[in-house]
Design a protein around this motif. Structure first.
Motif: not given
Length: 319
Positions: A153, A156, A200, A255, A257, A277-279
């Motif tokens: 993770n 990308t 995700s 990691s 979304q 993590s994205k959000t």
């Protein structure tokens, strides 16, 4: 352009996400060549997908000697392949098995090794995040063929379609590599939720959940989102949830979304496993909790009110 060997991580012929991450990272160093270990017929299930992420060649090492023993046969076969192909580097996953194979391989071929890389540059420099994310290190192998294990993770995965050639690899295993035999395998039931390190969306609960029974609140929210369930070290140490679901420095690195931290204070041990993590959404009754420093969205409130209400709202909207 020199080839880069990528040891494929898979589960009974289903490639794991980290494999695609390694193939992506390998393209910075040269032409990726995937190495498939497994029982006869394993590579047939993997080749097309490996090609989607840039594998120019697939080395097929299939034998009962691979599946019937622990990691020593893989290290021997890989060492022989490295000596024959002289790759620019060898990439493996930073899993328990991946790191053991990497260590054995490094000794066999007299090469340097870097573990836990989060990025690999074109000149072979690897980035490592250590001390729970407090320090970033740049390292480079100076002796032999670089052996690098890649943290799941961290990279990308980016598709780069190719049509890989396949090449059978002779599996010649010494008696010393057969000293630890696999006598039985038991597969844990995965249930209907996605695997934690591949998901995700992840919903994690912490000490604030209060008990194992209360974790049903976390599971309910996760199921409404089609998410995996995670837990902090404090929660697993307290017996609220099984240790294999721990997210953190001494657990799994995720990691996704979307990462939801419910009743988690945000100690550095936990942050090390989810901070990419994205959000990040946090729910905690303590407005001073460190997790809010990291969160993109935060809710200060009682999780036993906030989470069930959110779950019902999500279910209603999905309708």
């Amino acid at each position: 352009m020199a080839e880069v060997l990528v040891v494929v991580e898979h589960l009974e012929g289903a490639p794991k996400k980290v494999t695609f991450e390694m193939l992506t990272a390998a393209r910075a160093l040269g032409e990726p060549s995937a190495v498939v270990f497994g029982a006869p017929g394993t590579a047939d299930k993997l080749t097309e997908k490996l090609g989607e992420f840039g594998a120019q060649k697939v080395y097929v090492a299939e034998s009962d000697d691979i599946t019937g023993y622990l990691v020593a046969p893989k290290a021997e076969v890989l060492a022989s392949l490295v000596e024959r192909t002289q790759p620019a580097a060898v990439l493996l996953a930073s899993s328990s098995e991946g790191k053991e194979v990497a260590g054995r391989l490094a000794i066999k071929i007299g090469s340097g090794i870097i573990t836990g890389a989060t990025e690999v540059a074109a000149d072979g420099t690897a980035t490592q995040v250590i001390f729970a994310g407090a320090v970033i290190v740049k390292s480079k192998v100076r002796t032999g063929t670089p052996i690098i294990t890649v943290t799941p993770n961290a990279v990308t995965p980016v598709p780069a379609p190719a049509t890989p050639q396949t090449e059978a690899v002779e599996v010649a295993v010494s008696d010393n590599a057969k000293l630890a035999r696999v006598v039985d395998r038991k597969v844990e039931s995965a249930g209907s939720r996605p695997e934690l390190s591949e998901a995700s969306i992840v919903v994690s609960g912490g000490r604030g959940v209060g008990s194992a029974d209360n974790f049903s609140v976390i599971e309910g929210l996760a199921d409404s989102l089609g998410a995996a369930v995670g837990a902090s070290r404090a929660a697993t140490d307290s017996g609220f949830y099984p240790h294999q679901f721990q997210v953190g420095q001494t657990g799994k690195t995720v990691s996704p979304q979307l990462y939801m931290a419910i009743g988690i204070s945000g100690a550095i041990q936990h942050r090390a496993g989810m901070q990419t993590s994205k959000t990040i959404v946090a729910v905690n009754k303590d407005e001073e909790a460190p997790i809010f420093e990291l969160a993109d969205f935060g809710v200060v409130g009682d999780l036993f009110k906030v989470v069930p209400d959110a779950t019902e709202q999500i279910k209603a909207r999905k309708g």
